[in-house]
Design an enzyme around this catalytic site. Structure first.
Site, mmCIF file in Angstrom:
data_model
loop_
_atom_site.group_PDB
_atom_site.id
_atom_site.type_symbol
_atom_site.label_atom_id
_atom_site.label_comp_id
_atom_site.label_asym_id
_atom_site.label_seq_id
_atom_site.Cartn_x
_atom_site.Cartn_y
_atom_site.Cartn_z
ATOM 1 N N LYS A 208 0.841 -1.197 0.000
ATOM 2 C CA LYS A 208 0.000 0.000 0.000
ATOM 3 C C LYS A 208 0.880 1.253 0.000
ATOM 4 O O LYS A 208 1.970 1.253 0.572
ATOM 5 C CB LYS A 208 -0.874 0.042 1.259
ATOM 6 C CG LYS A 208 -1.960 -0.997 1.329
ATOM 7 C CD LYS A 208 -2.701 -0.881 2.651
ATOM 8 C CE LYS A 208 -3.764 -1.956 2.805
ATOM 9 N NZ LYS A 208 -4.906 -1.762 1.904
ATOM 10 N N ARG B 193 -10.484 -11.292 1.242
ATOM 11 C CA ARG B 193 -11.370 -12.266 0.603
ATOM 12 C C ARG B 193 -10.730 -13.660 0.571
ATOM 13 O O ARG B 193 -11.432 -14.660 0.580
ATOM 14 C CB ARG B 193 -11.739 -11.781 -0.806
ATOM 15 C CG ARG B 193 -10.598 -11.694 -1.773
ATOM 16 C CD ARG B 193 -10.894 -10.799 -2.964
ATOM 17 N NE ARG B 193 -10.968 -9.396 -2.566
ATOM 18 C CZ ARG B 193 -11.254 -8.403 -3.403
ATOM 19 N NH1 ARG B 193 -11.501 -8.650 -4.681
ATOM 20 N NH2 ARG B 193 -11.297 -7.158 -2.973
#
Length: 471
Positions: free
Chosen positions: A245, A319
């Site tokens: 990130k 996920r």
């Protein structure tokens, strides 16, 4: 903060009085003074009159949110003084909205000061004054105190720095809840994940020095009316992995555990309320870090149900954790009626719905609507996001069963939900609801009765959903 219900004839002198108003005409003897001070009937508007020792707090609408905001605003004002006791006289309308008053007061009084060298020492006592006590009000008070306290506990967990809240800390928190409420608790480490072929979850955490933990809490009351499974994403920190990130986006990633925290505090609340519903809480507690052992873009992972996943971005890790947790839940828990998952899953959900709203997804329209109603009745904001056959094509992989990110920048919240649908077994498709809480879980400014930081989103809506199953 202490909260009591006191009868009018037993009422003593209090330091302050809170008066909630919806109309200028209700301002009483201080109407002219308040108008001269430009007091307006708007949510989050309040004013303290030191001479009369009264706090006036406005609410715009006759609903949970406005009333909870009004009392939260007044409580914040009261705690900024050195006064210790405050009263609020209940009329019929306020008695009908007592839940909002209690929860708004407790949630509004919350402060996270664990890392402050100087802490606020004002222990306020709030007294609701009534003509005559009733069991109905007392029941609402006790239930709302339990729910709001659990929300504040969730806030504490989410706000805790990642160095102090690791996957092992998650497991310890679950074990403490199990001990307090006599629940069953199982915790599994990475060897178990390997043995069970849960390599989707295992791969996400393998570069961290903190071992991943699969947590399973069980509340099994006698003569349970139905069975609910809760699954939570518990990323104690998310660096993005090798798809690192940007620095600004990495700040607040301690909040990526919000789904798992919501699940833990929901089962704690259900156990405290002694509801006749069997509840299982499953959390995938993982830290997504970088290192020589990190999983990589281009890796092909195999989940517990045998499906293969092409990794194209290691920052779409939640996920992957949920995929194996959902499979574990369906393999290990038999004959459940509902399976709900909670996750700070996508930035796309925040873009689409804003910071304050949860996205609800799933295959069953009736169940999604049921979840939406429960959410709204709990005081939280949510809306439905519908699956779409064309978006399903966006997570198609040419070399595996499914890709962990979409091939388009659009509809990312929905495509993430549709990815999870690959790990819901056919017989359970209409029992499943996915809640993307990425927006409201952690906001870097105060809003309504929510403080800067963690809001505890998910606890009230999940508790309300389960309560509605009993009624």
């Amino acid at each position: 903060m202490k909260i009591k219900i006191v009868e009018k004839f037993k009422s003593k002198d209090f330091d302050l009085e809170i008066i909630l108003v919806n109309k200028i005409e209700d301002l009483g003897e201080n109407k002219d003074l308040l108008e001269s001070l430009d007091f307006k009937i708007k949510d989050e508007s309040s004013i303290f009159l030191p001479e009369s020792k009264k706090i006036y707090s406005a609410f715009e609408e006759f609903n949970y949110d406005s009333i909870a905001i009004a009392i939260a605003t007044a409580i914040k004002k009261a705690t900024s003084t050195k006064f210790k006791t405050v009263k609020l006289v209940l009329n019929n309308f306020l008695e009908d909205n007592f839940k909002a008053l209690v929860e708004g007061a407790i949630l509004g009084a919350y402060k996270f000061e664990n890392y402050k060298s100087e802490k606020n020492k004002n222990d306020l006592e709030l007294n609701f004054v009534v003509e005559k006590k009733s069991s109905k009000l007392s029941d609402v008070l006790e239930e709302s105190k339990i729910i709001a306290s659990s929300v504040n506990c969730a806030r504490d967990m989410v706000n805790t720095a990642p160095a102090d809240f690791t996957p092992k800390s998650f497991a310890e928190a679950a074990q403490n809840i199990a001990k307090e409420f006599d629940l069953e608790c199982e915790v599994f480490g990475e060897k178990y994940l390997e043995k069970q072929k849960m390599m989707s979850m295992h791969s996400v955490g393998r570069a961290s020095v903190h071992e991943s933990q699969l947590i399973h809490l069980k509340y099994k009351p006698k003569k349970a009316k139905t069975k609910v499974v809760l699954v939570g994403k518990g990323l104690t920190y998310d660096s993005g992995g090798l798809s690192l990130k940007p620095a600004d986006f990495m700040i607040t990633m301690k909040a990526d555990k919000s789904g798992g925290v919501a699940v833990l505090n929901t089962i704690k609340t259900i156990a405290a309320l002694k509801l006749p519903i069997e509840v299982h809480a499953i959390v995938g507690a993982v830290e997504n870090m970088i290192g020589g052992n990190a999983y990589k873009p281009d890796d092909i992972l195999r989940a517990k149900n045998g499906k293969t996943i092409e990794v194209r971005n290691t920052d779409a890790e939640g996920r992957l954790v949920l995929a194996d947790c959902l499979c574990y839940a369906q393999d290990e828990i038999k004959d459940f009626n509902y399976i709900l998952d909670f996750a700070t899953l996508t930035g796309a959900c925040v873009v689409g719905l804003g910071e304050y709203t949860t996205g609800i997804m799933g295959n069953c329209e009736e169940l999604k609507h049921k979840a939406l109603v429960s959410c709204q009745n709990s005081g939280e904001y949510a809306t439905k996001l519908d699956f779409n056959r064309y978006l399903k094509k966006c997570i198609k992989s040419e070399i595996a069963d499914v890709c962990n990110i979409s091939n388009t920048r659009y509809g990312g919240a929905i495509t993430a939900g549709m990815f999870l649908d690959n790990f819901i077994y056919e017989e359970n498709k209409n029992k499943w609801v996915h809640f993307d809480i990425a927006g409201p879980a952690f906001v870097e400014k105060a809003w309504g009765y929510n403080p800067y930081g963690a809001s505890g989103t998910g606890v009230r809506m999940a508790v309300q959903f389960i309560k509605d199953l009993v009624n």
